[in-house]
Write a protein that holds these residues in place. Structure first.
Motif, short mmCIF file in Angstrom:
data_model
loop_
_atom_site.label_atom_id
_atom_site.label_comp_id
_atom_site.label_asym_id
_atom_site.label_seq_id
_atom_site.Cartn_x
_atom_site.Cartn_y
_atom_site.Cartn_z
N LYS A 1 38.98 14.41 26.81
CA LYS A 1 39.21 14.39 28.25
C LYS A 1 38.38 13.29 28.91
CE LYS A 1 39.83 19.43 28.40
NZ LYS A 1 39.32 20.70 28.98
N HIS A 2 38.83 12.85 30.10
CA HIS A 2 38.02 11.95 30.91
C HIS A 2 36.98 12.78 31.67
CE1 HIS A 2 41.11 8.91 30.12
NE2 HIS A 2 40.21 8.04 30.49
N LYS B 1 38.03 2.85 23.06
CA LYS B 1 38.65 4.16 23.30
C LYS B 1 38.03 4.83 24.51
CE LYS B 1 40.52 8.09 20.83
NZ LYS B 1 40.80 8.64 19.48
N GLU B 2 36.73 4.70 24.68
CA GLU B 2 36.06 5.31 25.83
C GLU B 2 36.52 4.70 27.14
OE1 GLU B 2 32.04 6.44 23.30
OE2 GLU B 2 32.29 4.47 24.25
N GLY C 1 39.58 3.41 27.45
CA GLY C 1 41.01 3.61 27.56
C GLY C 1 41.83 2.36 27.37
N SER D 1 33.38 7.60 34.95
CA SER D 1 34.35 8.47 34.29
C SER D 1 34.89 7.76 33.05
CB SER D 1 35.50 8.80 35.24
OG SER D 1 36.45 9.63 34.58
N PHE E 1 36.49 8.30 28.77
CA PHE E 1 37.16 9.20 27.83
C PHE E 1 36.14 9.73 26.84
CE2 PHE E 1 39.47 10.11 23.90
CZ PHE E 1 40.46 10.95 24.38
N ASN E 2 36.01 11.05 26.80
CA ASN E 2 35.08 11.69 25.88
C ASN E 2 35.81 11.92 24.56
OD1 ASN E 2 33.50 13.59 24.41
ND2 ASN E 2 32.51 14.27 26.30
N THR E 3 35.37 11.22 23.52
CA THR E 3 36.07 11.31 22.23
C THR E 3 35.88 12.66 21.56
OG1 THR E 3 34.16 10.30 21.13
CG2 THR E 3 35.93 8.83 21.86
#
Length: 389
Positions: free
Chosen positions: A104-105, A126-127, A129, A96, A98-100
């Motif tokens: 959303k995760h 960023k992906e 978190g 799981s 983070f979809n930039t």
């Protein structure tokens, strides 16, 4: 103040569960307002990039072979900074992240990208978190153990400390380390502050004049020449991000790191931009204007304290540096300041200008003059280590 547990453990051995540690610190007068856990990365591991080849059907993509220790994977990567032999954060299908694109995760799915099957992802901060950077991948330290679950390697707990005004010593990692040592009987490991010195005596290269000793109790400075400004190493960036600071460059990051480590704010000037290489600590002239690092021109009045050179202000003492001596990629010499300013005057200046900073927060609570040289030497060592010179 946010303090990563991993950072605290660098100075003092901690065997207590984090919840018990937080409780004991709170009962001793250092309130822990909350604990944030970092690391819920299922199917994510430390990997090593074996090879990087140009994607056959896309100019801006590469095809990477990655070793996870227990298996090898092939992925398509669009990061410009990926290279062979790097230690990286690898997410397998199902992780799981983070979809930039969607914000959303979401679970990672296998994909065929321009005809090449990608079996996972080499991750950005960023992906994962752990930061805002999505321009490139996270590059781990060379000694990161391949195959280690990312939760074990990067996972952490962040202590959110509510420090009372009378405990300025606890606005630092070492201050909390001494509290923990007092509570548990452990010993504190002090950081190394030694470094080689060379060249002419500093008295021939720089000069400091304190014209208002009632407002500046001590001013220390060091000079590091031959530095190269660039990004900080990943370990330093990660530590600052976990503590709520934004990485800028290796020298500025060192000043922020040592401030969080010792509780002593510091500032780095571009040595060549300081006229006559002379620092003058004085009260502001009535109506004097000064543009601070945030790009705002501020109207000053005595007894606001400024750091100046013979031509004018180069910084607002205890609050923020000046734009006219800001470091750039062209900077090759750094004049490093570590001083002790009047807490009352710093607070009035900060309030009067509506400019509160991490530095002013610490100065207005009162610092020991002896701390300035200790922190200066620590920062000088780190700058020499991370930026050369």
């Amino acid at each position: 103040m946010k303090l990563p547990l991993s950072w605290l453990k660098e100075y003092v051995e901690i065997k207590l569960p984090v919840a018990e540690l937080a409780h004991r610190l709170t009962m001793a007068g250092v309130e822990v307002g909350g604990v944030t856990t970092i690391g819920n990365w299922d199917s994510c591991y430390v990997g090593r990039v074996l090879s990087v080849q140009q994607h056959p059907n896309a100019d801006r993509l590469t095809v990477c072979d990655v070793d996870l220790g227990f298996e090898k994977m092939t992925v398509v990567c669009g990061a410009p900074n990926v290279a062979a032999d790097q230690k990286i954060c690898f997410a397998k299908v199902g992780a799981s992240l983070f979809n930039t694109h969607t914000g959303k995760h979401e679970p990672l799915k296998a994909a065929k990208i321009r005809g090449v099957v990608s079996e996972g992802m080499i991750c950005s901060a960023k992906e994962l978190g752990i930061g805002e950077d999505h321009a490139g991948i996270v590059v781990l330290a060379p000694d990161a153990p391949v195959g280690t679950p990312l939760n074990d390697y990067l996972g952490d707990a962040i202590l959110d400390l509510d420090v009372t005004p009378n405990r300025s010593d606890c606005l630092s990692a070492l201050g909390i380390a001494h509290e923990v040592a007092a509570l548990t009987g452990a010993s504190v490991r002090e950081p190394d502050r030694t470094y080689p010195e060379a060249g002419e005596p500093i008295e021939t290269l720089a000069r400091v004049e304190v014209l208002d000793p009632d407002l500046c109790y001590r001013y220390t400075a060091s000079l590091v020449t031959g530095v190269k400004i660039g990004p900080s190493p990943q370990w330093l960036q990660e530590r600052l991000l976990k503590a709520g600071q934004r990485p800028i460059n290796n020298v500025v990051d060192v000043t922020n790191y040592v401030m969080l480590e010792y509780g002593q704010p510091l500032h780095a000037f571009d040595y060549q931009k300081v006229h006559e290489h002379t620092i003058i600590v004085r009260a502001a002239h009535p109506g004097e204007a000064h543009t601070t690092l945030d790009g705002v021109e501020r109207k000053l009045a005595p007894p606001m304290l400024v750091i100046a050179d013979p031509q004018g202000a180069v910084g607002l003492a205890g609050v923020m540096g000046g734009a006219n001596t800001e470091m750039t990629e062209a900077t090759t010499a750094v004049l490093l300041e570590s001083a002790t300013f009047s807490p009352t005057n710093t607070r009035r200046t900060s309030q009067g200008l509506k400019l509160r900073t991490e530095a002013s927060l610490r100065f207005e609570k009162g610092l020991q003059p002896g701390l300035s040289e200790i922190a200066l030497r620590r920062a000088t060592r780190l700058i020499q280590e991370l930026a050369g010179g």
